[in-house]
Design an enzyme around this catalytic site. Structure first.
Site, PDB file in Angstrom:
ATOM      1  N   ARG A  27       1.448 -17.754   3.216  1.00  0.00           N
ATOM      2  CA  ARG A  27       1.813 -16.333   3.301  1.00  0.00           C
ATOM      3  C   ARG A  27       2.079 -15.735   1.928  1.00  0.00           C
ATOM      4  O   ARG A  27       1.726 -14.575   1.667  1.00  0.00           O
ATOM      5  CB  ARG A  27       3.054 -16.179   4.188  1.00  0.00           C
ATOM      6  CG  ARG A  27       2.761 -16.406   5.680  1.00  0.00           C
ATOM      7  CD  ARG A  27       4.018 -16.760   6.427  1.00  0.00           C
ATOM      8  NE  ARG A  27       3.901 -16.739   7.876  1.00  0.00           N
ATOM      9  CZ  ARG A  27       3.367 -17.714   8.618  1.00  0.00           C
ATOM     10  NH1 ARG A  27       2.867 -18.790   8.030  1.00  0.00           N
ATOM     11  NH2 ARG A  27       3.314 -17.607   9.933  1.00  0.00           N
ATOM     12  N   GLY A  95      -5.817 -23.785  10.634  1.00  0.00           N
ATOM     13  CA  GLY A  95      -5.704 -22.758  11.665  1.00  0.00           C
ATOM     14  C   GLY A  95      -4.891 -21.562  11.190  1.00  0.00           C
ATOM     15  O   GLY A  95      -5.192 -20.419  11.518  1.00  0.00           O
ATOM     16  N   ARG A 123     -11.051 -24.778  17.646  1.00  0.00           N
ATOM     17  CA  ARG A 123      -9.741 -24.208  17.998  1.00  0.00           C
ATOM     18  C   ARG A 123      -9.860 -22.792  18.534  1.00  0.00           C
ATOM     19  O   ARG A 123     -10.700 -22.014  18.093  1.00  0.00           O
ATOM     20  CB  ARG A 123      -8.810 -24.304  16.781  1.00  0.00           C
ATOM     21  CG  ARG A 123      -8.619 -25.801  16.470  1.00  0.00           C
ATOM     22  CD  ARG A 123      -7.566 -26.069  15.484  1.00  0.00           C
ATOM     23  NE  ARG A 123      -6.267 -25.613  15.917  1.00  0.00           N
ATOM     24  CZ  ARG A 123      -5.219 -25.590  15.126  1.00  0.00           C
ATOM     25  NH1 ARG A 123      -5.335 -25.975  13.855  1.00  0.00           N
ATOM     26  NH2 ARG A 123      -4.055 -25.181  15.568  1.00  0.00           N
ATOM     27  N   SER A 168       3.497 -17.579  19.603  1.00  0.00           N
ATOM     28  CA  SER A 168       2.744 -18.064  18.450  1.00  0.00           C
ATOM     29  C   SER A 168       3.043 -17.242  17.202  1.00  0.00           C
ATOM     30  O   SER A 168       2.796 -16.031  17.170  1.00  0.00           O
ATOM     31  CB  SER A 168       1.241 -17.991  18.744  1.00  0.00           C
ATOM     32  OG  SER A 168       0.513 -18.115  17.540  1.00  0.00           O
ATOM     33  N   GLN A 170       1.433 -17.582  14.504  1.00  0.00           N
ATOM     34  CA  GLN A 170       0.151 -17.230  13.889  1.00  0.00           C
ATOM     35  C   GLN A 170      -0.372 -15.921  14.473  1.00  0.00           C
ATOM     36  O   GLN A 170      -0.861 -15.061  13.736  1.00  0.00           O
ATOM     37  CB  GLN A 170      -0.857 -18.360  14.102  1.00  0.00           C
ATOM     38  CG  GLN A 170      -0.499 -19.607  13.303  1.00  0.00           C
ATOM     39  CD  GLN A 170      -1.475 -20.750  13.500  1.00  0.00           C
ATOM     40  OE1 GLN A 170      -2.343 -20.698  14.370  1.00  0.00           O
ATOM     41  NE2 GLN A 170      -1.332 -21.784  12.693  1.00  0.00           N
ATOM     42  N   ASP A 316       5.392 -28.256  15.313  1.00  0.00           N
ATOM     43  CA  ASP A 316       4.586 -29.231  14.561  1.00  0.00           C
ATOM     44  C   ASP A 316       5.241 -30.607  14.487  1.00  0.00           C
ATOM     45  O   ASP A 316       4.651 -31.545  13.948  1.00  0.00           O
ATOM     46  CB  ASP A 316       4.340 -28.710  13.138  1.00  0.00           C
ATOM     47  CG  ASP A 316       3.446 -27.485  13.154  1.00  0.00           C
ATOM     48  OD1 ASP A 316       2.653 -27.330  14.100  1.00  0.00           O
ATOM     49  OD2 ASP A 316       3.553 -26.667  12.215  1.00  0.00           O
ATOM     50  N   LYS A 343      -3.799 -28.118  19.033  1.00  0.00           N
ATOM     51  CA  LYS A 343      -3.486 -28.215  17.594  1.00  0.00           C
ATOM     52  C   LYS A 343      -4.637 -28.930  16.889  1.00  0.00           C
ATOM     53  O   LYS A 343      -5.745 -28.967  17.399  1.00  0.00           O
ATOM     54  CB  LYS A 343      -2.151 -28.940  17.406  1.00  0.00           C
ATOM     55  CG  LYS A 343      -0.965 -28.135  17.935  1.00  0.00           C
ATOM     56  CD  LYS A 343      -0.754 -26.885  17.107  1.00  0.00           C
ATOM     57  CE  LYS A 343       0.349 -26.012  17.656  1.00  0.00           C
ATOM     58  NZ  LYS A 343       0.421 -24.722  16.966  1.00  0.00           N
ATOM     59  N   ARG A 347      -2.598 -33.185  20.803  1.00  0.00           N
ATOM     60  CA  ARG A 347      -1.484 -34.048  20.365  1.00  0.00           C
ATOM     61  C   ARG A 347      -0.766 -34.733  21.535  1.00  0.00           C
ATOM     62  O   ARG A 347      -0.102 -35.741  21.310  1.00  0.00           O
ATOM     63  CB  ARG A 347      -0.495 -33.250  19.503  1.00  0.00           C
ATOM     64  CG  ARG A 347      -1.081 -32.986  18.132  1.00  0.00           C
ATOM     65  CD  ARG A 347      -0.145 -32.255  17.205  1.00  0.00           C
ATOM     66  NE  ARG A 347      -0.730 -32.215  15.866  1.00  0.00           N
ATOM     67  CZ  ARG A 347      -0.366 -31.374  14.914  1.00  0.00           C
ATOM     68  NH1 ARG A 347       0.589 -30.504  15.135  1.00  0.00           N
ATOM     69  NH2 ARG A 347      -0.949 -31.422  13.729  1.00  0.00           N
ATOM     70  N   ARG A 388      -0.765 -35.106  11.158  1.00  0.00           N
ATOM     71  CA  ARG A 388       0.590 -35.410  11.637  1.00  0.00           C
ATOM     72  C   ARG A 388       0.607 -36.632  12.568  1.00  0.00           C
ATOM     73  O   ARG A 388       1.616 -37.322  12.657  1.00  0.00           O
ATOM     74  CB  ARG A 388       1.202 -34.185  12.323  1.00  0.00           C
ATOM     75  CG  ARG A 388       1.310 -32.983  11.351  1.00  0.00           C
ATOM     76  CD  ARG A 388       2.316 -31.959  11.813  1.00  0.00           C
ATOM     77  NE  ARG A 388       2.067 -30.673  11.180  1.00  0.00           N
ATOM     78  CZ  ARG A 388       2.492 -30.326   9.966  1.00  0.00           C
ATOM     79  NH1 ARG A 388       3.176 -31.182   9.227  1.00  0.00           N
ATOM     80  NH2 ARG A 388       2.214 -29.137   9.471  1.00  0.00           N
TER      81      ARG A 388
HETATM   82  C1  S3P Z   1       2.200 -21.775  11.934  1.00  0.00           C
HETATM   83  C2  S3P Z   1       2.489 -21.552  13.275  1.00  0.00           C
HETATM   84  C3  S3P Z   1       2.358 -22.601  14.310  1.00  0.00           C
HETATM   85  C4  S3P Z   1       2.250 -23.983  13.695  1.00  0.00           C
HETATM   86  C5  S3P Z   1       1.309 -24.020  12.515  1.00  0.00           C
HETATM   87  C6  S3P Z   1       1.782 -23.082  11.438  1.00  0.00           C
HETATM   88  C7  S3P Z   1       2.333 -20.666  10.991  1.00  0.00           C
HETATM   89  O1  S3P Z   1       1.192 -22.344  15.045  1.00  0.00           O
HETATM   90  O2  S3P Z   1       1.826 -24.910  14.678  1.00  0.00           O
HETATM   91  O3  S3P Z   1       1.191 -25.327  11.998  1.00  0.00           O
HETATM   92  O4  S3P Z   1       2.351 -20.912   9.766  1.00  0.00           O
HETATM   93  O5  S3P Z   1       2.427 -19.520  11.455  1.00  0.00           O
HETATM   94  P1  S3P Z   1       1.168 -21.414  16.367  1.00  0.00           P
HETATM   95  O6  S3P Z   1       1.439 -20.028  15.964  1.00  0.00           O
HETATM   96  O7  S3P Z   1      -0.222 -21.565  16.918  1.00  0.00           O
HETATM   97  O8  S3P Z   1       2.197 -22.004  17.280  1.00  0.00           O
END
Ligand code: S3P
Length: 434
Positions: A27, A95, A123, A168, A170, A316, A343, A347, A388
Site C-alpha cells: 500500500r 493477490g 484466483r 475482504s 482486498q 493468513d 488463497k 489451505r 505459508r
Molecule cells: C490482504 C488481505 C487478505 C489477506 C492477504 C492480504 C491485504 O486477503 O489474506 O494476504 O493486504 O489486504 P482477503 O482480503 O482476500 O481476505
C-alpha cells in the site's frame, strides 16, 4: 524444485526482527507512487510480491530506488501522472497487488493488462470486478472469473455504496482506491472488521477517509502527499516464530518491532485462548500503526473453537495455527473459514492432507477443519507452492519424531526471503535444497 529438509526437535531461543509487513508495504508503494512529492520508506518488505508491485509502478514511469541506507525512495507522479506501460504487468503470486491495482487502474486514462503465475491465474477476481463495473469500470477477465485482467482506460467512475458479501480487506481497499478517481462518495460496508491499513495510510498521506461503525467512505478527486514512513515487522511472518516458541520445549523468543494493529492480531488472541504464553512489551505507535515487541515462551496449548468473526483477523495465520492445534491437547474446531480455500492454495485441503501424512487426525470441512492434537511423525509434505504451508510444516518439525521433507518451497520468497536463515538462527534444524 526447492525443498526444505527439517530434522526433528530443537528449542527456540533468540531475539529477531522479521521482515516488513507485506500488506503495508504494497500500500505504501502504491500511495507513494501516486502522491505529490517524495516518499521515503524504511522497513519495506523486499520479497517477490512487493517487488512485483514496485516493478508495476516502475513500468508506469515512477522512479523507485534504494538509497545508501537501504530505504526505498519513491518520486511520486501525482494522481494523474502514471504512464501507460509498454507490456502487460506481471504480478507474480500476489493477490493483493492484483486486486488493489484493479481499483487503481480502473481510474486511469490508459488500458492495462495484468497477469501472474499459475496460482494467481486461478484466483477469483469477480469479487473486485463486479463492484468496479457497477462504478463504471470496464474490465475483461477469463471465462471462469480469473486473471488475466484487462482494465480499459478512460472510463468515468461514479462512487457507490457497497455491502461486501465477504469480509475482504482486498475488496475494501480496491474500491477505496478506485473511489479516489470516482465522482462523489464511495462507501464500503464490512460484514466483519478486516485489516484497515489502507484507511490508516490514506489518512497518513493526507487523504480524508471517514469510518462510521462498519462503513468506510471517501470522496473522489483528492490528493496524496509524499511522506517518510517506517513499516513494522509483519505479524504474519512473526506468527511462525510465535507458534515455534509455543510448541517447542524450553523455548523463549523476543520478536522486535512487530505491527500489532488490532485488525491483524487474531493470531495472538487465538493462541492466548489456547493457553499460549505471549506478552506484548514496549507498545507504541509509528505512522498511525500500533507496534510492540512480543515475548513468547513454551506453552501447554489446548484445543478451542474458532468462529467466523475471528477469521478475517487471522486470515493468513491459519496454516500455522493448524500446526499449533496439532500440538495442543484435545480438539480444535474452525468454522466460517471457506475463504481459506481460495488463497495461494486451498489451505484447508492442503493442510489437512499434510497433517494426516504426519499422523494427525485432521478432518477438512467445507468451511473449516477439525483437528485432534496428537503425536507428529516425519513424512513428505507437498506445499503446493504455497509459502505459508511450506513455512508452517517447517515449524511442525520441532514436535515431530522424524524428519519432515517439504516440497515446492520456492514461493517462500514471495513473503519471507530470509526465512531459512532466521529459522536456523533461532534453533530450527532446517536446510534448503535447490
Ligand atoms: C490482504 C488481505 C487478505 C489477506 C492477504 C492480504 C491485504 O486477503 O489474506 O494476504 O493486504 O489486504 P482477503 O482480503 O482476500 O481476505
Amino acid at each position: 524444485m526447492q525443498k526444505f529438509i527439517v530434522k526433528p526437535g530443537g528449542k527456540i531461543r533468540g531475539t529477531i526482527r522479521v521482515p516488513g509487513d507485506k500488506s503495508i508495504s504494497h500500500r505504501v508503494v502504491m500511495l507513494g507512487a501516486l502522491a505529490k512529492g517524495i516518499t521515503q520508506i524504511s522497513g519495506c518488505l523486499e520479497a517477490e510480491d512487493t517487488l512485483n508491485t514496485i516493478a508495476a509502478f516502475k513500468a508506469m514511469g515512477v522512479s523507485i530506488k534504494k538509497n545508501s541506507q537501504g530505504q526505498i525512495i519513491i518520486h511520486g507522479v501525482g494522481m494523474h501522472g502514471l504512464q501507460p506501460p509498454t507490456e502487460p504487468l506481471y504480478i507474480g503470486n500476489s493477490g493483493t497487488t492484483m486486486r488493489l491495482m484493479a481499483g487503481l487502474m480502473a481510474g486511469q486514462k490508459f488500458s492495462v493488462e495484468m497477469g501472474g503465475d499459475e496460482s494467481l491465474l486461478q484466483r477469483p477476481m469477480i469479487r473486485v470486478t463486479k463492484p468496479l463495473t457497477t462504478m463504471g469500470a470496464k474490465i475483461l477477465l477469463a471465462d471462469n472469473g480469473t486473471p488475466p485482467l484487462i482494465i480499459l482506460g478512460k472510463q468515468d467512475l461514479q462512487g457507490i455504496e457497497y455491502n461486501m458479501p465477504i469480509a475482504s480487506a482486498q475488496v475494501k481497499s480496491c474500491l477505496l482506491l478506485a473511489g479516489m478517481y470516482a465522482s462523489g462518495k464511495t462507501c464500503v460496508v464490512e460484514p466483519y472488521p478486516t485489516r484497515d491499513h489502507t484507511e490508516r495510510l490514506l489518512l497518513g498521506f493526507g487523504y480524508l477517509v471517514n469510518r462510521e461503525d462498519n462503513k468506510v467512505c471517501l470522496k473522489g478527486g483528492g490528493q496524496l502527499y509524499g511522506k517518510s514512513i517506517d513499516i513494522p515487522a509483519d505479524i504474519s511472518s512473526a506468527a511462525f516464530f510465535i507458534v515455534a516458541a509455543c510448541i517447542a520445549k524450553n523455548s523463549e523468543i523476543l520478536l522486535e518491532h512487530v505491527g500489532v494493529n488490532p485488525t491483524r492480531t487474531g493470531v495472538i488472541d487465538i493462541l492466548q485462548r489456547m493457553g499460549a504464553n505471549i506478552k506484548l512489551y514496549n507498545q507504541r505507535e509509528v505512522n498511525g500503526e500500533p507496534i510492540a515487541d512480543i515475548r513468547v515462551r513454551s506453552s501447554d496449548l489446548h484445543g478451542i473453537n474458532i468462529t467466523k468473526e475471528q477469521v478475517p483477523l487471522a486470515i493468513d495465520e491459519f496454516p500455522i495455527l493448524f500446526i499449533a492445534a496439532a500440538c495442543a491437547e484435545g480438539e480444535t474446531v474452525l468454522t466460517g473459514a471457506e475463504e481459506l480455500r481460495v488463497k495461494e492454495s486451498d489451505r484447508i485441503q492442503v493442510m489437512a492432507d499434510g497433517l494426516q501424512k504426519l499422523g494427525i487426525n485432521a478432518e477438512p470441512q467445507a468451511d473449516g477443519i477439525i483437528i485432534q492434537g496428537g503425536k507428529i511423525r516425519g513424512g513428505v509434505i507437498n506445499s503446493h507452492g504455497d509459502h505459508r504451508i511450506a513455512m508452517s510444516f517447517a515449524i511442525a518439525a520441532l514436535r515431530a519424531n522424524g524428519t519432515i521433507n517439504i516440497e515446492d518451497c520456492a514461493n517462500v520468497a514471495t513473503s519471507f526471503p530470509n526465512f531459512v536463515n532466521l529459522a536456523q538462527h533461532v534453533g530450527i534444524k532446517v536446510k534448503q535444497l535447490n
